[in-house]
Scaffold this motif. Structure first.
Motif, short mmCIF file in Angstrom:
data_model
loop_
_atom_site.label_atom_id
_atom_site.label_comp_id
_atom_site.label_asym_id
_atom_site.label_seq_id
_atom_site.Cartn_x
_atom_site.Cartn_y
_atom_site.Cartn_z
N PHE A 1 -5.77 2.36 3.90
CA PHE A 1 -5.28 1.57 5.02
C PHE A 1 -5.72 2.19 6.34
CE2 PHE A 1 -2.09 0.96 8.33
CZ PHE A 1 -2.03 -0.42 8.38
N ARG B 1 1.82 1.68 -3.54
CA ARG B 1 0.67 2.13 -4.32
C ARG B 1 0.45 3.64 -4.11
NH1 ARG B 1 -3.89 -0.08 -7.22
NH2 ARG B 1 -4.99 1.82 -7.76
N SER B 2 0.58 4.09 -2.86
CA SER B 2 0.43 5.51 -2.56
C SER B 2 1.50 6.34 -3.26
CB SER B 2 0.54 5.76 -1.05
OG SER B 2 -0.68 5.48 -0.44
N PRO C 1 -6.62 1.82 -3.32
CA PRO C 1 -5.72 1.20 -2.35
C PRO C 1 -4.52 2.10 -2.09
CG PRO C 1 -6.19 -0.30 -4.16
CD PRO C 1 -6.80 1.00 -4.52
N GLY C 2 -4.10 2.12 -0.85
CA GLY C 2 -2.96 2.98 -0.48
C GLY C 2 -3.03 3.27 1.00
N GLN D 1 0.82 -1.22 0.00
CA GLN D 1 0.00 0.00 0.00
C GLN D 1 0.85 1.26 0.00
OE1 GLN D 1 -2.61 -1.38 3.11
NE2 GLN D 1 -4.34 -1.10 1.75
#
Lengths: 368, 276
Positions: free
Chosen positions: A319, A163-164, A314-315, A160
């Protein structure tokens, strides 16, 4: 000029100058006169970190006690003295089912950090095993012209983070591609400047949430036929639009305020418009453009969390939100871990931009 | 060496038109500069007449704020003319152009470029038909002439003030202008560096013989470099107050000039003018 990279330079660039002082201490190079600077650069930061952790620990403990007493009181009022006694024992035993849910202590946050890492290792192993298992099958499917099977399991904390980072870099790139050229045009032409000024002044202060909603309205309709998940597209465009203003304003300012001496030189040499822009105006406004990009990067990282949270992309934002909704025993500690990770990555991104800025511009800027 | 001082106590107007027109490089006629202010017009220059011959080195001296720099930037085309006209080889100037090279008071180099790139910026503009190698050779030749053969690829921001101004000199000469305009080019340097740069400038000028107009505050510099020293009256409405011919042979050395009998007469003349 090429300069060799030494530990001193690297640590100084990172804003961690005290590390090299620390090295001097152990190698015995430290002079007595350096003691004062050693105190200031090493002892004071370390002391303040310890003080911070201590205050945090005490604060968390007091919040924990308040919450625990409230729980016991509640049990006493609702179910009687036996239930209260049972609750007291349950809390004291550290049983997960009855722990007070409040600000976690530093030790708990550290444990959560470890468990998140362990979780990442498990998921990575799982992924590798999956890839191995499906390798032969996927090869066959690709040969037959079918889509390969991909891993669809839960992403780990580390996944994550990446991904961020992907989202924020995509947004940053978008901001750069829009704001720098637009800023140059606005800076060069007073007409364009008055045409765009109201636009900039009105949209600059708009909140990231509203940008997200606006982008959502547009992208949702544009991608109406696409079956693909649009949450990534929406979140990176929103990040770009939120964060591009600093670059836009700084670029326009840099371009319109080029040193008069340079303009005079360009006039005397009768440089063409194209040459004037690319050889004189742009290089001389690079420092301001990069200051803008640096702000854009940090704003982008800051708003990313909120936007991911809204977009369900998602990231790290998702989270944090999922952990909050989850309400498990270690959720709060995981949120604090995410907080530190966000802070540290933001700091590193800032240093990265500072490094790029220093290497392209002719004026050296010190770390602040 | 001649010892006669051609000391013409003449007004600027009578001075004008002294030379045959085919010898004149730069001609300022009835030049006027007015800055409008809320309290009415402020006349900086008025009735300013000056002719400068081909291959002549003229220094201009006068009190601060008298309008010397205004005049120079008008000749460069960077400052609009309020009245009268300026012509180079008989043609009226319209705006700035590479036929008039300028060496500014601040070196005004692009700090992100190397010294070679700074010189090439002008060379590329003036010799668009030359090959890349030829243009590089021109730029390098002039950088060598100003003593920067070891600093071709140094960033301008890494050079000292004196070295930056050397690049400025190379840049101005390399575009082979008809007129060279120098606006107190050594004013920001320490006296030692100033002397070195005066020598560099006069060496390269002796070879190129480009008509030069230089503003200075330094009486010794004015005498050492010039064929004529033009003295401007104090503003407002500044004009040419006096012109002094310097009859030292060229090439000159600093030592010969200082030991010459006429040197102190010239010096006294200039100081007398400035003190009145």
């Amino acid at each position: 000029m090429k300069q060799s990279i030494t530990l001193g330079k690297v640590t100084k660039f990172m804003g961690l100058g005290f590390l090299s002082t620390l090295k001097d201490l152990f190698t015995g190079k430290l002079e007595k006169e350096d003691l004062k600077s050693f105190l200031r650069k090493v002892v004071v930061p370390l002391a303040s970190i310890l003080l911070f952790l201590g205050l945090w620990h005490l604060g968390a403990k007091s919040l924990y006690n308040t919450e625990a007493e409230f729980k016991i009181e509640k049990a006493l009022n609702d179910q009687g003295p036996e239930a209260a006694e049972a609750m007291r024992e349950c809390i004291a035993s550290g049983d997960i089912s009855c722990q007070p849910n409040t600000l976690p202590s530093p030790a708990k946050v550290w444990d959560s950090y470890q468990s998140l890492l362990k979780d990442h290792q498990i998921i990575s192993a799982d992924k590798a095993a999956f890839a191995e298992k499906t390798a032969a099958l996927n090869e066959k499917r690709v040969a037959e012209g079918k889509e390969p099977i991909v891993y669809t399991g839960r992403p780990s904390f580390v996944d994550q983070i990446f991904r961020s980072l992907k989202t924020v870099f995509a947004g940053f790139l978008l901001a750069l591609l829009i704001a720098v050229p637009l800023g140059i045009f606005i800076g060069l032409s007073p007409t364009l400047k008055s045409a765009f000024n109201w636009f900039i002044q009105i949209f600059k202060p708009v909140s990231p949430v509203v940008w997200y909603l606006l982008v959502f309205m547009i992208v949702k309709t544009l991608l109406i036929d696409s079956s693909e998940d649009s949450s990534f597209t929406i979140s990176f465009i929103s990040v770009g639009l939120c964060s591009m203003w600093a670059t836009l304003v700084n670029t326009a300012m840099g371009v319109s305020a080029v040193d008069k001496d340079y303009i005079n030189v360009a006039k005397v040499l009768k440089l063409g418009t194209f040459q004037k822009i690319f050889k004189v105006i742009l290089p001389s406004s690079l420092p301001l453009i990069f200051t803008g990009l640096k702000i854009t990067m940090s704003v982008g990282w800051m708003v990313l969390i909120a936007i991911e949270l809204l977009a369900q992309s998602p990231g790290l934002g998702t989270f944090v939100w999922e952990e909050f909704q989850n309400g498990a025993n270690d959720s709060n500690a995981k949120i604090i871990v995410a907080m530190f990770v966000i802070g540290i990555i933001g700091f590193l991104l800032d240093r990265l931009m500072l490094f790029v800025q220093n290497s392209v511009s002719f004026e050296k800027t010190d770390a602040i | 060496m001649s010892t006669i001082i051609k000391d013409k106590k003449t007004t600027g107007l009578e001075e004008n038109g002294l030379f045959p027109s085919n010898e004149v490089m730069l001609d300022l006629k009835q030049l006027k500069k007015v800055y409008p202010t809320p309290k009415g017009d402020y006349v900086v220059l008025e009735d300013l007449n000056l002719q400068i011959k081909k291959e002549e080195f003229v220094t201009i001296i006068g009190h601060s704020g008298c309008g010397k720099t205004t005049m120079l930037s008008m000749i460069a085309g960077l400052n609009p003319i309020s009245g009268g006209n300026i012509s180079v080889l008989g043609r009226h100037i319209k705006g700035p152009g590479p036929d008039r090279g300028v060496i500014f008071q601040a070196p005004s180099l692009m700090p992100w470029m190397t010294s070679l790139q700074n010189v090439l910026l002008g060379v590329n503009q003036v010799f668009p038909d030359a090959t890349k190698v030829q243009r590089n050779d021109i730029a390098k030749y002039y950088l060598q002439k100003v003593g920067l053969e070891d600093a071709f690829h140094k960033k301008a921001s890494d050079l000292s003030q004196g070295m930056q101004q050397r690049v400025g000199i190379a840049r101005a000469f390399a575009i082979k202008p008809k007129v060279l305009l120098l606006d107190e080019p050594f004013g920001m340097l320490d006296s030692l560096t100033r002397g070195e740069l005066q020598d560099t400038l006069i060496d390269i000028w002796n070879k190129e013989k480009i008509t030069a107009v230089m503003i200075t505050h330094d009486v010794d510099e004015a005498i050492f470099l010039a064929d004529r020293v033009v003295m401007m009256t104090s503003g407002p409405r500044a004009k040419i107050g006096d012109v002094l011919e310097i009859d030292f042979e060229r090439p000159r050395t600093r030592k010969a000039v200082l030991e010459h009998d006429d040197y102190y007469k010239y010096r006294k003349h200039l100081i007398d003018f400035l003190e009145h």
